[in-house]
Design an enzyme around this catalytic site. Structure first.
Site, PDB file in Angstrom:
ATOM      1  N   HIS A 198     -37.203 -41.304 -26.621  1.00  0.00           N
ATOM      2  CA  HIS A 198     -36.352 -40.294 -26.399  1.00  0.00           C
ATOM      3  C   HIS A 198     -37.101 -39.085 -25.449  1.00  0.00           C
ATOM      4  CE1 HIS A 198     -38.221 -38.493 -29.840  1.00  0.00           C
ATOM      5  NE2 HIS A 198     -37.615 -37.437 -29.672  1.00  0.00           N
TER       6      HIS A 198
HETATM    7  N1  UDP Z   1     -33.744 -41.117 -36.318  1.00  0.00           N
HETATM    8  C1  UDP Z   1     -32.501 -41.566 -36.561  1.00  0.00           C
HETATM    9  N2  UDP Z   1     -31.711 -42.233 -36.034  1.00  0.00           N
HETATM   10  C2  UDP Z   1     -31.791 -42.508 -34.501  1.00  0.00           C
HETATM   11  C3  UDP Z   1     -33.312 -42.110 -34.223  1.00  0.00           C
HETATM   12  C4  UDP Z   1     -33.972 -41.385 -34.910  1.00  0.00           C
HETATM   13  O1  UDP Z   1     -32.341 -41.176 -37.829  1.00  0.00           O
HETATM   14  O2  UDP Z   1     -31.269 -42.917 -33.839  1.00  0.00           O
HETATM   15  C5  UDP Z   1     -34.775 -40.351 -36.898  1.00  0.00           C
HETATM   16  C6  UDP Z   1     -36.213 -40.884 -36.961  1.00  0.00           C
HETATM   17  O3  UDP Z   1     -36.420 -41.913 -38.040  1.00  0.00           O
HETATM   18  C7  UDP Z   1     -37.035 -39.730 -37.459  1.00  0.00           C
HETATM   19  C8  UDP Z   1     -36.039 -38.577 -37.154  1.00  0.00           C
HETATM   20  O4  UDP Z   1     -34.855 -39.201 -36.620  1.00  0.00           O
HETATM   21  O5  UDP Z   1     -37.121 -39.575 -38.843  1.00  0.00           O
HETATM   22  C9  UDP Z   1     -36.693 -37.953 -35.891  1.00  0.00           C
HETATM   23  O6  UDP Z   1     -36.941 -38.838 -34.961  1.00  0.00           O
HETATM   24  P1  UDP Z   1     -37.006 -38.201 -33.214  1.00  0.00           P
HETATM   25  O7  UDP Z   1     -37.513 -39.226 -32.397  1.00  0.00           O
HETATM   26  O8  UDP Z   1     -35.642 -37.887 -32.946  1.00  0.00           O
HETATM   27  O9  UDP Z   1     -37.973 -36.942 -33.067  1.00  0.00           O
HETATM   28  P2  UDP Z   1     -39.256 -36.620 -33.402  1.00  0.00           P
HETATM   29  O10 UDP Z   1     -39.910 -37.343 -34.417  1.00  0.00           O
HETATM   30  O11 UDP Z   1     -40.214 -37.024 -32.201  1.00  0.00           O
HETATM   31  O12 UDP Z   1     -39.486 -35.170 -33.491  1.00  0.00           O
END
Ligand code: UDP
Length: 352
Positions: free
Chosen positions: A202
């Site tokens: 993403h």
């Molecule tokens: N996550 C979720 N569902 C999804 C994708 C991600 O619950 O379909 C969770 C993931 O496990 C993580 C959190 O959302 O704990 C944040 O992830 P993301 O990849 O959006 O952002 P980042 O960690 O890079 O800020």
């Protein structure tokens, strides 16, 4: 004691929930939660808060979908108004978003004590807005709760030992969360093979770059010949795949999943491939190897100790690493603490 917690996105609510549940154990601490609205999320209904056992926000500022300047500026103005009304002893901020920075600036200007959770992390990439947010927030914090040893080292190198602040190695609130939610995990309804790879993509550096996105998906298509790939697809990535007509025919693409389903997917997979920051750590918490589809990471200890490998967006490197890389399978190292970060944080706020 009154704590004003500033949150702006669903992952921040999930992390903050671990601390809120700890705060709730103390009768003499009141927590007031402000949702800035930075990331509007239709999935954050009452069911989300009930299911995740997270307190609902007391204020919703509704500031999202604007430029960095407009967003941060409006948040500063509105958070200041809330502070005039609530008169908190502490402002509590998490991570590296514009909401984090806005909370930090208000605390600094109004001389309210500021606690930064997930302090000291650095990607050393000043092109990332998150890096600016982290550095500025850390600099005005009264107490910095660092998730890792390397975060503390980063602060020391920047001269924080000379500043009027307290640095605490608290461990990572996400570790606490992983342990809490493991028991609540829910299997998603899609068809899932016994052995599968969990993938998320993403980040703008991948989704907004045709070459990178194409290479990543070519590699995934190749790997999917051997093992099922389950990809909960972020809307931004979906839009780019549609525009660029990228082939995803061999992948199991599903809608983004709720966190309890995500925990199930991580806990039961063979391997994680991701460009998410949080998921790299979650892979480690659930003892899964990880290929990171980025060129750098804040979670350097996972790379150094062989749990995670940075594969960037190079098709050959992704496939080669998938086929040949031997990962460290001793998960006993407690880089992120032992699941007691929220206890240490609340004690730190109480001055214990
Ligand atoms: N996550 C979720 N569902 C999804 C994708 C991600 O619950 O379909 C969770 C993931 O496990 C993580 C959190 O959302 O704990 C944040 O992830 P993301 O990849 O959006 O952002 P980042 O960690 O890079 O800020």
């Amino acid at each position: 004691m009154k704590i004003l917690t500033i949150l702006g996105a669903r992952p921040q609510f999930i992390k903050a929930g671990t601390v809120s549940r700890e705060i709730a154990k103390y009768e003499d601490i009141e927590e007031v939660i402000v949702h800035t609205g930075q990331h509007y999320d239709a999935n954050m209904s009452d069911i989300f808060f009930d299911e995740m056992k997270i307190p609902k926000p007391n204020y919703f500022l509704g500031i999202g979908g604007k430029t960095h300047g407009a967003m941060t500026g409006q948040m500063i103005e509105k958070i200041e108004e809330v502070c005039f009304k609530e008169k908190p002893d502490w402002i509590l901020v998490y991570g590296d978003t514009n909401s984090t920075l806005a909370g930090a600036i208000v605390a600094s200007k109004l001389h309210i004590k500021l606690a930064h959770i997930e302090a000291g992390l650095r990607s050393f990439n000043m092109q990332m807005p998150e890096e600016t947010n982290r550095i500025l927030t850390d600099r005005v914090s009264t107490i910095l709760f660092c998730p890792t040893k390397s975060a503390i080292t980063n602060l020391q190198k920047e001269g924080f030992d000379n500043f009027d602040c307290k640095i605490v190695q608290s461990g990572d609130v996400m570790q606490d969360g992983a342990m809490f939610y493991k028991n609540l995990a829910k299997k998603p309804s899609c068809s899932i093979a016994k052995n599968y790879i969990l993938v998320t993509i993403h980040r703008a550096e991948n989704t907004d770059n045709q070459e990178r996105l194409t290479e990543i998906f070519e590699a995934l298509q190749e790997i999917a010949k051997e093992k099922q790939i389950i990809l909960p697809l972020h809307p931004r990535t979906k839009a780019m795949i549609d525009t660029l007509k990228i082939d995803t025919s061999s992948l199991t693409i599903i809608d983004p999943v709720g966190y309890l389903e995500m925990v199930w997917l991580i806990d039961n997979c063979d391997l994680v491939m991701t460009d998410s920051g949080g998921l790299q750590k979650e892979a480690f918490f659930f003892e899964k190897p990880c290929l990171t589809l980025r060129d750098e990471t804040e979670w350097v200890e996972l790379i150094e100790y062989g749990y995670n490998i940075l594969v960037g967006a190079n098709k050959e490197k992704i496939i080669k690493s998938y086929k040949e890389h031997a990962f460290n399978d001793n998960y006993n190292l407690d880089f992120y603490g032992v699941g007691k970060a929220s206890t240490i944080i609340v004690k730190g706020l109480l001055g214990d």
